[in-house]
Design an enzyme around this catalytic site. Structure first.
Site, short mmCIF file in Angstrom:
data_model
loop_
_atom_site.label_atom_id
_atom_site.label_comp_id
_atom_site.label_asym_id
_atom_site.label_seq_id
_atom_site.Cartn_x
_atom_site.Cartn_y
_atom_site.Cartn_z
N GLY A 1 63.13 2.93 54.15
CA GLY A 1 64.10 2.28 55.03
C GLY A 1 65.14 1.49 54.26
N ASP B 1 53.51 7.82 56.23
CA ASP B 1 53.40 6.94 55.07
C ASP B 1 52.11 7.19 54.30
OD1 ASP B 1 54.35 4.07 53.84
OD2 ASP B 1 52.18 4.15 54.03
N VAL C 1 55.67 2.67 51.73
CA VAL C 1 56.60 3.75 51.43
C VAL C 1 57.64 3.86 52.54
CG1 VAL C 1 56.84 6.20 50.94
CG2 VAL C 1 54.86 4.96 50.09
N ASP C 2 57.22 3.74 53.78
CA ASP C 2 58.18 3.73 54.89
C ASP C 2 59.19 2.60 54.72
OD1 ASP C 2 57.60 5.92 56.47
OD2 ASP C 2 56.13 4.86 57.70
N ALA C 3 58.70 1.41 54.39
CA ALA C 3 59.60 0.26 54.24
C ALA C 3 60.59 0.47 53.11
CB ALA C 3 58.80 -1.01 54.02
#
Length: 375
Positions: free
Chosen positions: A176, A143, A171-173
């Site tokens: 997802g 991230d 960014v990961d969230a």
């Protein structure tokens, strides 16, 4: 919690090879609506986030616990022929596979999309990467690196102190969320045609898409946004302002709201000032505008102005810490903290509520995140 029907995704099986945040976040969102999620974790080690602490809760990483409710885990060693046979058996009864290995890794062991689709043509296969499966396949998908290379850090921070990352793996969230949306879209297509397909998401594409107005402004005009602190490039006043005690965020995003703001502050003449008559004028003269507003805001505390502005119809709010934010959601009846239904009383691990509310098939919170699988 009253559930009127089985979960919208009850009966769906997801085999989850993914680790850390983006993939597990996507599968948790789907598990909340009834999907059966079976995680494959390294024996004796598990997901990387199991070791990411502090903070810890009863010896377990709160990072891991926040991403893995409603799932089961089994020990899986990719290099073990026995474990690979076990995974193939699970996949034979699965609707979805999710993975975030370095591109090419699973193909070497027979778990690539083309290999599995040949045996299971209805399979939806979601790959999460850092920078795609082509020329960026060799780049590490973290991230922080995506925030840096994707432009997010270049507009987050202050000119005086330089770029800053967002305070969570945003960014990961977002990736997802894109993964979960892509999976559901592919499943709808499968309902119509019987055909599965590959879903691909990557951190760089997700961060660029999430830059919305900022990236649109660059693509269409060539403008390169710069650090602006908490100010907005296209709207004013739309930022925190200083009060007598702590900052207060205000969002007077149109002329009507700005006029209401000026009246609430006892300065109606500001709305007639030629520098501030339109949003474009206010953006052009932002520095002078904020100074004029703060001369009034500094006379009383943030809670006072919050009440005054809300009563006047002006969007505003104090800058809460996370504890205050949870308390606010509780005070508004949003019930932000949930406990699993199927765990013994006193053993349920509290979690933040799934933000999606469905009237007929709501999210359910059934089990704690799984313990580290053992042989």
């Amino acid at each position: 919690m009253t559930v009127t029907e089985p979960g919208a995704l009850t009966g769906m099986r997801i085999v989850d090879f993914s680790r850390v945040l983006a993939g597990p976040y996507a599968t948790m969102l789907l598990s909340d609506f009834g999907a059966e999620v079976i995680r494959l974790e390294r024996p004796g080690v598990g997901d990387d986030t199991r070791g990411w602490g502090p903070p810890w809760y009863e010896g377990e990483s709160t990072y891991f616990l926040g991403l893995n409710r409603n799932k089961t885990s089994v020990a899986f060693d990719l290099t073990s022929e026995t474990d690979r046979a076990m995974a193939r058996e699970l996949i034979s009864g699965a609707d979805v596979v999710v993975e975030n290995f370095k591109p090419g890794t699973l193909e070497r062991y027979g778990f690539g999309y083309e290999q599995l689709a040949a045996e299971h043509p209805a399979l939806v296969y979601c790959s999460v990467t850092g920078f795609g499966s082509g020329k960026g396949a060799h780049l590490p998908g973290y991230d922080l690196i995506a925030q840096a290379t994707g432009g997010l850090m270049s507009i987050t921070g202050h000119p005086e102190t330089g770029p800053a990352k967002v305070g969570v793996a945003m960014v990961d969230a977002i990736t997802g969320l894109h993964a979960a949306l892509g999976i559901q879209t592919a499943l709808i297509h499968r309902l119509r045609t019987g055909q599965g397909q590959r879903v691909e998401v990557n951190l760089l594409s997700s961060v660029l898409a999430s830059l919305t107005n900022q990236v649109s402004g660059h693509i269409l005009t060539g403008n390169v946004p710069k650090l602006m602190g908490n100010a907005h490039p296209s709207v004013a006043p739309y930022q925190p302002v200083a009060t007598a005690d702590r900052p207060l965020a205000i969002a007077a995003a149109n002329d009507k709201q700005f006029i209401a703001l000026c009246r609430a502050l006892g300065r109606p003449e500001l709305a007639e000032d030629p520098r501030y008559r339109s949003n474009t004028d206010r953006v052009t003269h932002r520095e002078a505008l904020i100074e004029d507003l703060e001369n009034v805001f500094r006379t009383r505390d943030a809670d006072h102005w919050f009440t005054v502005l809300v009563d006047a119809g002006v969007p505003a709010g104090p800058i809460n810490d996370i504890g205050q934010a949870v308390a606010l959601a509780e005070s508004l009846g949003l019930e932000p903290v949930v406990l699993p239904d199927d765990e013994p009383e006193g053993r349920g691990i509290a979690q933040v509520r799934n933000p999606i509310r469905l009237s007929r098939t709501p999210a359910t919170y059934r089990t704690n995140p799984p313990k580290l699988p053992v042989r």
